[in-house]
Write a protein that holds these residues in place. Structure first.
Motif, PDB file in Angstrom:
ATOM      1  N   PRO A   1       9.389  19.138 -14.427  1.00 41.34           N
ATOM      2  CA  PRO A   1       8.407  18.750 -15.447  1.00 41.34           C
ATOM      3  C   PRO A   1       9.113  18.268 -16.703  1.00 41.34           C
ATOM      4  O   PRO A   1      10.193  18.750 -17.048  1.00 41.34           O
ATOM      5  N   ASP A   2       8.491  17.331 -17.386  1.00 41.45           N
ATOM      6  CA  ASP A   2       9.113  16.668 -18.530  1.00 41.45           C
ATOM      7  C   ASP A   2       8.305  16.908 -19.801  1.00 41.45           C
ATOM      8  O   ASP A   2       7.135  16.542 -19.875  1.00 41.45           O
ATOM      9  N   PRO A   3       8.917  17.511 -20.826  1.00 38.13           N
ATOM     10  CA  PRO A   3       8.179  17.768 -22.063  1.00 38.13           C
ATOM     11  C   PRO A   3       8.048  16.549 -22.970  1.00 38.13           C
ATOM     12  O   PRO A   3       7.263  16.563 -23.918  1.00 38.13           O
ATOM     13  N   SER A   4       8.819  15.491 -22.698  1.00 42.53           N
ATOM     14  CA  SER A   4       8.806  14.331 -23.592  1.00 42.53           C
ATOM     15  C   SER A   4       7.625  13.408 -23.308  1.00 42.53           C
ATOM     16  O   SER A   4       6.977  13.504 -22.261  1.00 42.53           O
ATOM     17  N   THR A   5       7.357  12.501 -24.232  1.00 38.01           N
ATOM     18  CA  THR A   5       6.184  11.634 -24.143  1.00 38.01           C
ATOM     19  C   THR A   5       6.538  10.185 -24.446  1.00 38.01           C
ATOM     20  O   THR A   5       7.633   9.880 -24.936  1.00 38.01           O
TER      21      THR A   5
ATOM     22  N   ALA B   1      19.990  13.811 -14.723  1.00 41.06           N
ATOM     23  CA  ALA B   1      19.511  12.670 -13.924  1.00 41.06           C
ATOM     24  C   ALA B   1      18.083  12.274 -14.282  1.00 41.06           C
ATOM     25  O   ALA B   1      17.346  11.743 -13.460  1.00 41.06           O
ATOM     26  N   SER B   2      17.684  12.548 -15.505  1.00 43.07           N
ATOM     27  CA  SER B   2      16.319  12.268 -15.980  1.00 43.07           C
ATOM     28  C   SER B   2      15.257  13.056 -15.223  1.00 43.07           C
ATOM     29  O   SER B   2      14.106  12.639 -15.116  1.00 43.07           O
ATOM     30  N   GLY B   3      15.655  14.210 -14.675  1.00 43.05           N
ATOM     31  CA  GLY B   3      14.704  15.168 -14.094  1.00 43.05           C
ATOM     32  C   GLY B   3      13.706  14.625 -13.110  1.00 43.05           C
ATOM     33  O   GLY B   3      12.499  14.784 -13.318  1.00 43.05           O
TER      34      GLY B   3
ATOM     35  N   LYS C   1      12.989   7.893 -18.523  1.00 49.86           N
ATOM     36  CA  LYS C   1      11.897   8.533 -17.789  1.00 49.86           C
ATOM     37  C   LYS C   1      10.586   7.786 -17.966  1.00 49.86           C
ATOM     38  O   LYS C   1       9.767   7.723 -17.033  1.00 49.86           O
ATOM     39  N   HIS C   2      10.394   7.217 -19.135  1.00 45.05           N
ATOM     40  CA  HIS C   2       9.124   6.551 -19.399  1.00 45.05           C
ATOM     41  C   HIS C   2       9.138   5.072 -19.028  1.00 45.05           C
ATOM     42  O   HIS C   2       8.172   4.344 -19.272  1.00 45.05           O
ATOM     43  N   LEU C   3      10.244   4.658 -18.403  1.00 47.15           N
ATOM     44  CA  LEU C   3      10.319   3.316 -17.820  1.00 47.15           C
ATOM     45  C   LEU C   3      10.510   3.424 -16.311  1.00 47.15           C
ATOM     46  O   LEU C   3      11.091   2.562 -15.676  1.00 47.15           O
ATOM     47  N   SER C   4       9.995   4.509 -15.733  1.00 48.25           N
ATOM     48  CA  SER C   4      10.233   4.795 -14.319  1.00 48.25           C
ATOM     49  C   SER C   4       9.018   5.439 -13.673  1.00 48.25           C
ATOM     50  O   SER C   4       8.217   6.099 -14.331  1.00 48.25           O
ATOM     51  N   ASN C   5       8.927   5.271 -12.353  1.00 42.82           N
ATOM     52  CA  ASN C   5       7.899   5.940 -11.564  1.00 42.82           C
ATOM     53  C   ASN C   5       8.482   7.069 -10.717  1.00 42.82           C
ATOM     54  O   ASN C   5       7.782   7.639  -9.883  1.00 42.82           O
TER      55      ASN C   5
END
Length: 254
Positions: free
Chosen positions: A204-208, A198-200, A162-166
């Protein structure tokens, strides 16, 4: 809605939740008066997304303004109004990136009076693929390979993805704003967490970014990670890159 992919055919499941009566589109408990909807866009990703799209076409037909789904190689079915890209799974490839580009271009056209229907199933995290600025598809393949071998669980792997994606981590919903977005999901994850399946892309995503770096360190893959990938995550921690969608985000209240 959520259900195990193995328990019932995707098309039959969708028909039990989605129906059209005259101009009223009923999606479970939500009714949409299509006389007030300018465009209907259908997008999605996953091994079952083509079968899901076929059923949505049987319900909406020519009311679909445009659409694009990404499925695994040899998982396509005939579609008339929704385009299909076959791509790599479980390791993303160039086709996944091309298909994701098409999906983003469609949802970015969506306006306030439009409806975006997103179809998500297992495998969507690999198939809905984009590359961070300054990185390459080979970098992403390396990350996925390392994660698959590391022993990381699906929640941990998807935090990094998720944090390597737009588009992952709710960012597809962000791209579609201010349109209304409805996501139909077939879950292959225990407990059906919307932010993990599917990485949501619409949740909303709670991770950072901080958690993503912590997971990399936990499994001792920091030194094997492509330098530019680690830099992207570090820039996120430094607030140089936008975080994933959070519960507090204004677009969830439009």
């Amino acid at each position: 809605f959520l259900a195990a992919v193995e328990s019932v055919k995707p098309g039959n499941l969708i028909k039990s939740y989605v129906s059209l009566n005259n101009n009223i589109l009923q999606i479970e408990k939500i009714a949409f008066d299509l006389t007030s909807v300018k465009n209907i866009y259908v997008v999605g990703a996953g091994k079952a997304s083509a079968a899901m799209a076929q059923t949505i076409e049987s319900i909406l037909g020519s009311r679909i303004s445009a659409g694009h789904i990404i499925t695994k190689y040899d998982h396509s079915v005939p579609l008339k109004f929704i385009e299909t890209t076959e791509a790599g799974h479980p390791v993303p490839d160039d086709n996944g990136i091309k298909g994701t580009t098409q999906i983003v271009s469609i949802v970015k056209k969506a306006e306030k009076d439009d409806l975006v229907i997103c179809l998500i199933s297992g495998g969507g995290s690999s198939l809905l693929a984009d590359v961070p600025e300054g990185c390459t598809i080979e970098d992403l393949k390396k990350v996925n390979s390392l994660l698959l071998k590391s022993g990381a669980n699906i929640t941990e792997m998807n935090c990094i993805r998720k944090h390597l994606s737009n588009v992952k981590g709710g960012q597809l919903s962000r791209a579609a704003s201010p349109a209304r977005v409805v996501c139909l999901i077939l879950s292959d994850v225990i407990g059906d967490p919307l932010d993990v399946i599917a990485s949501g892309p619409t949740a909303p995503d709670p991770s950072t970014f901080e958690e993503a770096i912590s997971i990399i360190r936990k499994y001792n893959i920091e030194n094997e990670l492509p330098e530019q990938i680690y830099r992207v995550l570090q820039e996120g921690i430094e607030k140089k890159r936008q975080e994933t969608l959070k519960d507090s985000d204004e677009i969830l209240r439009l």
